[in-house]
Write a protein that holds these residues in place. Structure first.
Motif, PDB file in Angstrom:
ATOM      1  N   PRO A  16       0.813  -1.231   0.000  1.00  0.00           N
ATOM      2  CA  PRO A  16       0.000   0.000   0.000  1.00  0.00           C
ATOM      3  C   PRO A  16       0.847   1.282   0.000  1.00  0.00           C
ATOM      4  CG  PRO A  16      -0.892  -1.570   1.570  1.00  0.00           C
ATOM      5  CD  PRO A  16       0.418  -2.121   1.103  1.00  0.00           C
ATOM      6  N   VAL A  17       2.010   1.250   0.624  1.00  0.00           N
ATOM      7  CA  VAL A  17       2.893   2.425   0.642  1.00  0.00           C
ATOM      8  C   VAL A  17       3.392   2.701  -0.779  1.00  0.00           C
ATOM      9  CG1 VAL A  17       5.092   3.353   1.518  1.00  0.00           C
ATOM     10  CG2 VAL A  17       3.583   2.041   3.035  1.00  0.00           C
ATOM     11  N   PHE A  18       3.798   1.651  -1.478  1.00  0.00           N
ATOM     12  CA  PHE A  18       4.257   1.823  -2.860  1.00  0.00           C
ATOM     13  C   PHE A  18       3.104   2.311  -3.750  1.00  0.00           C
ATOM     14  CE2 PHE A  18       7.323  -1.444  -1.315  1.00  0.00           C
ATOM     15  CZ  PHE A  18       8.478  -0.672  -1.416  1.00  0.00           C
ATOM     16  N   GLU A  19       1.908   1.780  -3.498  1.00  0.00           N
ATOM     17  CA  GLU A  19       0.719   2.212  -4.263  1.00  0.00           C
ATOM     18  C   GLU A  19       0.485   3.703  -4.066  1.00  0.00           C
ATOM     19  OE1 GLU A  19      -1.630   0.399  -6.146  1.00  0.00           O
ATOM     20  OE2 GLU A  19      -0.544  -1.490  -5.991  1.00  0.00           O
ATOM     21  N   GLU A  20       0.630   4.162  -2.839  1.00  0.00           N
ATOM     22  CA  GLU A  20       0.431   5.581  -2.541  1.00  0.00           C
ATOM     23  C   GLU A  20       1.456   6.449  -3.270  1.00  0.00           C
ATOM     24  OE1 GLU A  20       0.179   8.470   1.404  1.00  0.00           O
ATOM     25  OE2 GLU A  20       0.068   6.294   1.658  1.00  0.00           O
ATOM     26  N   ALA A  21       2.634   5.907  -3.470  1.00  0.00           N
ATOM     27  CA  ALA A  21       3.683   6.629  -4.187  1.00  0.00           C
ATOM     28  C   ALA A  21       3.503   6.549  -5.705  1.00  0.00           C
ATOM     29  CB  ALA A  21       5.050   6.079  -3.806  1.00  0.00           C
ATOM     30  N   GLY A  22       2.524   5.752  -6.145  1.00  0.00           N
ATOM     31  CA  GLY A  22       2.234   5.659  -7.573  1.00  0.00           C
ATOM     32  C   GLY A  22       2.766   4.411  -8.249  1.00  0.00           C
ATOM     33  N   TYR A  23       3.268   3.463  -7.460  1.00  0.00           N
ATOM     34  CA  TYR A  23       3.870   2.257  -8.033  1.00  0.00           C
ATOM     35  C   TYR A  23       3.156   0.992  -7.561  1.00  0.00           C
ATOM     36  CZ  TYR A  23       7.707   5.210  -9.526  1.00  0.00           C
ATOM     37  OH  TYR A  23       8.447   6.183 -10.123  1.00  0.00           O
ATOM     38  N   THR A  24       3.062   0.028  -8.467  1.00  0.00           N
ATOM     39  CA  THR A  24       2.501  -1.277  -8.149  1.00  0.00           C
ATOM     40  C   THR A  24       3.634  -2.297  -8.146  1.00  0.00           C
ATOM     41  OG1 THR A  24       0.434  -0.708  -9.244  1.00  0.00           O
ATOM     42  CG2 THR A  24       0.874  -3.051  -8.938  1.00  0.00           C
ATOM     43  N   VAL A  25       3.688  -3.118  -7.108  1.00  0.00           N
ATOM     44  CA  VAL A  25       4.638  -4.226  -7.103  1.00  0.00           C
ATOM     45  C   VAL A  25       4.025  -5.293  -8.006  1.00  0.00           C
ATOM     46  CG1 VAL A  25       5.852  -5.945  -5.720  1.00  0.00           C
ATOM     47  CG2 VAL A  25       5.358  -3.706  -4.736  1.00  0.00           C
TER      48      VAL A  25
END
Length: 175
Positions: free
Chosen positions: A57-66
């Motif tokens: 979710p932190v990466f998603e908030e930054a605009g990135y998907t794992v």
């Protein structure tokens, strides 16, 4: 003279035996140390993979998907996380996200903060690189020794849609 050669031969056999024994001990110690390092490495790999997964979710908030993750086992074990950008999050908002994470106690030893900072560096590099007909496709962050980031650009393929016109066999001929 023969007595002297016998003493030399016996001493050489003793030294040879001691060297062989010492070499065996060193080999055994190295094998044990390697196994211990391998175990620590595998534990660290699992810890790293779990931290990345937990913080999606932190990466998603930054605009990135794992989008995928790899584990490399061996002398230099590493976790490779692959990211795709799904949103254009302003740089200032990404920096604020990192600042907020830096205020919290480091649950994963700042790993996620370092990964986010790496993604920001990648974005800066992406803005400087202009490749004809290629667009950012993926970013791979390697968590290992040494850590690294790999940027992949791919050709953007435009798929054209066409409407197939099929004559219906059931329509009567109007002639």
């Amino acid at each position: 003279m023969s007595e002297l050669f016998d003493k030399i031969r016996i001493k050489a056999e003793e030294v040879s035996g001691a060297v062989t024994e010492a070499a065996g001990e060193v080999k055994q110690a190295m094998t044990e140390a390697t196994q211990e390092l391998k175990s620590v490495g595998e534990d660290k790999l699992l810890e790293t993979a779990n931290a990345i997964s937990k913080n999606r979710p932190v990466f998603e908030e930054a605009g990135y998907t794992v989008c995928s993750m790899e584990m490399e086992l061996g002398l230099n074990p590493k976790v490779v996380a692959h990211f795709r950008r799904h949103a254009e999050v302003p740089l200032r908002e990404q920096e604020l996200l990192i600042a907020e994470l830096e205020k919290k106690p480091p649950a994963e030893g700042n790993l996620i903060i370092h990964m986010l900072k790496s993604l920001l560096k990648v974005r800066t590099m992406e803005n400087r690189v202009h490749l004809d007909q290629l667009a950012l496709a993926e970013v791979a962050l390697e968590v290992g020794i040494p850590p690294s980031a790999r940027i992949t650009w791919r050709e953007q393929v435009q798929v054209k849609t066409a409407v197939a016109q099929v004559a219906s066999a059931n329509k009567p001929d109007k002639t």
